[in-house]
Design an enzyme around this catalytic site. Structure first.
Site, short mmCIF file in Angstrom:
data_model
loop_
_atom_site.label_atom_id
_atom_site.label_comp_id
_atom_site.label_asym_id
_atom_site.label_seq_id
_atom_site.Cartn_x
_atom_site.Cartn_y
_atom_site.Cartn_z
N CYS B 162 10.38 -48.59 98.42
CA CYS B 162 10.44 -47.35 97.63
C CYS B 162 11.85 -46.88 97.34
O CYS B 162 12.03 -45.90 96.62
CB CYS B 162 9.67 -46.25 98.34
SG CYS B 162 8.04 -46.81 98.84
N LYS B 326 6.88 -36.82 91.82
CA LYS B 326 5.78 -37.77 92.07
C LYS B 326 4.43 -37.09 91.88
O LYS B 326 3.43 -37.74 91.60
CB LYS B 326 5.87 -38.34 93.48
CG LYS B 326 7.00 -39.35 93.66
CD LYS B 326 6.97 -39.98 95.05
CE LYS B 326 8.06 -41.02 95.24
NZ LYS B 326 9.40 -40.42 95.44
N HIS B 331 3.83 -42.23 92.47
CA HIS B 331 4.90 -42.92 93.18
C HIS B 331 5.08 -44.30 92.55
O HIS B 331 4.22 -45.16 92.69
CB HIS B 331 4.53 -43.02 94.66
CG HIS B 331 5.65 -43.51 95.53
ND1 HIS B 331 6.74 -44.19 95.05
CD2 HIS B 331 5.83 -43.41 96.87
CE1 HIS B 331 7.54 -44.49 96.07
NE2 HIS B 331 7.01 -44.03 97.18
#
Lengths: 85, 402
Positions: B162, B326, B331
Site C-alpha cells: 500500500c 479512501k 483503497h
C-alpha cells in the site's frame, strides 16, 4: 471426535501447544495466538466444519462470533453447525 | 540540490476519468464505491469496491497495443497522457536520455494472471496468449510509459504493497532533487478488482461489506478501489524557464520500516516517517495544515495513525486537518498514494480540503479534525501525505504550495 475436541486440536496447532494445555476458560491471547493466528484459526474452523463464521477482524468484539475464550468459540461453532443441519 | 515541482497530473479512478472530475467529486464528497461487476462476483462475500466504470481501453489504444496492456497498464497510460499534456514537457535530446519513470503497483497485471489461470486450470486449456508474460509483469506499465514518452533514464517499478506509489513518487523526487535527472514521471496504478484479487483479500477479514468509514467509530473495514495517478516532476528552475504551470512543490520524503509485524501497523514506524519527511522538508510541525491520511477504515490503521499524528504534531494536531479520501475512491493499494496526492495538490492550490465521507460516529481514539463528510475551504501552507503498508513499509511525502 466432538466439535469441542476438534476445535481444541485446531487451536493447539495454531498456538504450537499440546492439546492438554488448551483449556476451555483460556483466551486466545493466553494461548499466545495473535490477530493473524485468530484469522487463521477461524479459517481452519470454517474448513473443518464447512461453515461460514461471521467474523470481522476490525471489530472482533462486535462480531456475531464470540472469540473471548476457547469455550465461547466451541459454543459459537456448535450453534453454527446446528443451524446448518 | 534542486527544488522539485509537479507540473502535470493525471488520473483514472472510481471518482472520474481525469483530474478535474476527480477533484470535483472530492469537493462534493461523492462516493465512487458501488456493487462490483465482474465474473463470479456472486461467489464473493465482499461485493463492493471503487471500480472504474465505463472505461473502454479501445477508445485509447489500438487493438495491437491493447493485446500488451493489462488493465493496470491501461489506467497508467491514460493518466500519464493527461499529466504529460498538462505539463507540456517534451522528452527529447539530453533530457530524454536522463529522464525516467518510477511507478508503484502491488499486484501489477493481476487481471492477466487471473484470466489465464482460469483458462488453464478451470477451462483446461493447454495454450495461453503468447504475450501473457510481458502483459502481467509488475514493471509493464513503467516500460510502456517509458516507450510512449521516450524516457531513457532511470526507470523502475516499486512494489511495497500500500505504500508503493508514495515510494515511487518519493524516489523520483530524490532523483530530481539530487540532480541525477532534471525530470521524472512518477505515480502508481492498481487493478486488483478481480475474482482472485478480492477472494484473497476476503481471507484477511478486514474488508467491509457496506462502506469505507475511516475514523468513524462504526467503521467496518477497508474497501478496495482501482485506478492510477501519474505526475510529471521537474526542477523548479526548468518549470519557471518553460513558463509551466506549477501545481505544487515536493519538499520532503521519508521512508521507514517498522521491522515488527507483517500486517499490524506500528505507531513508532509511522511517526518516524512523518517526522522524517518534515525534517527532510525543513518544515516545522506548525507549517502543516493538512494531512492526507493513510486512513484505510480498519481499526488497526486508523487508531495507530491518529496516535502517531498526535505523537509527531503534539499540540498542533488539534489545529490541523486530516482526511482519508479512501472513503470516496476506495483503497487503490499500490496506486493509492498517487490518487491521494491529488487531494494534497487541491488543498495547496485551490484551498479545498477533501472530506472523509461516511463518517457517522466520532471515535475517541481518532479525536482529530477528520473533515467529516463535507469538504472545507481552508488556506494551507504545507501538507503531508501518509502511506503505511502491510509489512511495515512507510512512505511519507511533504508538499508546499508555490
Amino acid at each position: 471426535m466432538s466439535i469441542k475436541d476438534k476445535i481444541i486440536v485446531i487451536i493447539a496447532e495454531q498456538g504450537l501447544l499440546d492439546v492438554t494445555d488448551v483449556k476451555l476458560e483460556a483466551t486466545l491471547d493466553d494461548l499466545g495466538i495473535d490477530s493473524l493466528g485468530v484469522v487463521e484459526s477461524i479459517f481452519a474452523i470454517e474448513e473443518e466444519f464447512d461453515i461460514e463464521v461471521p467474523f470481522n477482524a476490525n471489530a472482533p468484539e462486535k462480531s456475531d462470533f464470540d472469540i473471548s475464550s476457547v469455550g465461547s468459540i466451541v459454543v459459537a461453532v456448535e450453534k453454527l453447525v446446528a443451524e446448518q443441519i | 540540490m534542486n527544488r522539485v515541482v509537479i507540473t502535470g497530473a493525471g488520473t483514472v479512478n472510481a471518482l472520474g476519468g481525469n483530474v478535474q472530475q476527480t477533484l470535483e467529486a472530492m469537493r462534493e464528497g461523492c462516493s465512487g464505491i458501488s456493487p462490483l461487476e465482474f465474473r463470479d462476483v456472486d461467489r464473493l462475500s465482499v461485493k463492493i469496491g471503487g471500480q472504474v466504470r465505463g472505461f473502454d481501453g479501445a477508445r485509447h489504444f489500438n487493438s495491437q497495443k491493447i493485446a500488451l496492456y493489462d488493465r493496470f497498464t491501461q489506467f497508467t497510460l491514460v493518466a500519464a497522457r493527461e499529466a504529460m499534456e498538462q505539463s507540456g514537457l517534451i522528452f527529447s535530446g539530453e533530457l530524454a536520455e536522463t529522464a525516467g519513470v518510477v511507478l508503484g503497483t502491488a499486484a501489477g497485471g493481476i487481471n492477466t494472471w487471473d484470466d489465464n489461470f482460469r483458462s488453464v486450470y478451470e477451462d483446461g486449456k493447454n495454450r495461453v496468449h503468447p504475450l501473457v508474460v510481458p502483459k502481467l509483469m509488475n514493471s509493464a506499465a513503467t516500460s510502456h510509459v517509458s516507450m510512449e514518452f521516450n524516457l531513457q533514464g532511470p526507470s523502475l517499478t516499486v512494489s511495497t504493497a500500500c505504500a508503493s506509489s508514495n515510494h515511487a513518487i518519493g524516489l523520483a523526487f530524490q532523483m530530481v532533487r539530487s540532480g541525477m535527472t532534471r525530470a521524472m514521471i512518477a505515480g502508481g496504478s492498481e487493478s486488483m478488482l478481480t475474482f482472485g484479487g478480492i477472494k484473497a483479500w476476503e481471507g484477511l477479514r478486514v474488508m467491509s461489506k457496506s462502506a469505507c468509514r475511516p475514523f468513524s467509530a462504526n467503521r467496518s473495514g477497508m474497501v478496495q478501489g482501482e485506478g492510477a495517478g501519474v505526475f510529471v516532476l521537474e526542477t523548479y528552475v526548468d518549470a519557471k524557464v518553460r513558463g509551466a504551470d506549477i501545481l505544487a512543490e515536493i519538499v520532503g520524503f521519508s521512508m521507514t520500516s517498522d521491522a515488527s509485524h507483517i500486517v499490524m501497523p506500528s505507531k513508532h514506524g509511522a511517526a518516524r516517517a512523518m517526522r522524517g519527511a518534515l525534517l527532510d522538508a525543513k518544515m516545522d510541525v506548525t507549517d502543516v495544515g493538512y494531512i492526507n491520511a493513510h486512513g484505510t477504515g480498519t481499526s488497526a490503521n486508523d487508531k495507530t495513525e491518529c496516535a502517531a499524528v498526535v505523537d509527531v504534531f503534539g499540540a498542533h494536531s488539534d489545529k490541523l486537518m486530516i482526511s482519508s479520501t479512501k472513503s470516496m475512491h476506495g483503497h487503490l493499494i499500490g496506486g493509492t498514494g498517487a490518487v491521494e496526492l491529488l487531494a494534497c495538490v487541491m488543498a495547496l492550490r485551490d484551498g479545498v480540503i477533501a472530506p472523509t465521507i461516511g463518517h457517522e460516529i466520532a471515535d475517541p481514539d481518532c479525536a482529530l479534525d477528520v473533515v467529516p463528510n463535507i469538504a472545507r475551504n481552508a488556506k494551507v501552507k504545507g501538507v503531508v501525505s501518509n502511506a503505511f503498508a502491510f509489512g511495515g513499509m512507510n512512505a511519507v511525502l511533504a508538499l508546499k504550495g508555490v
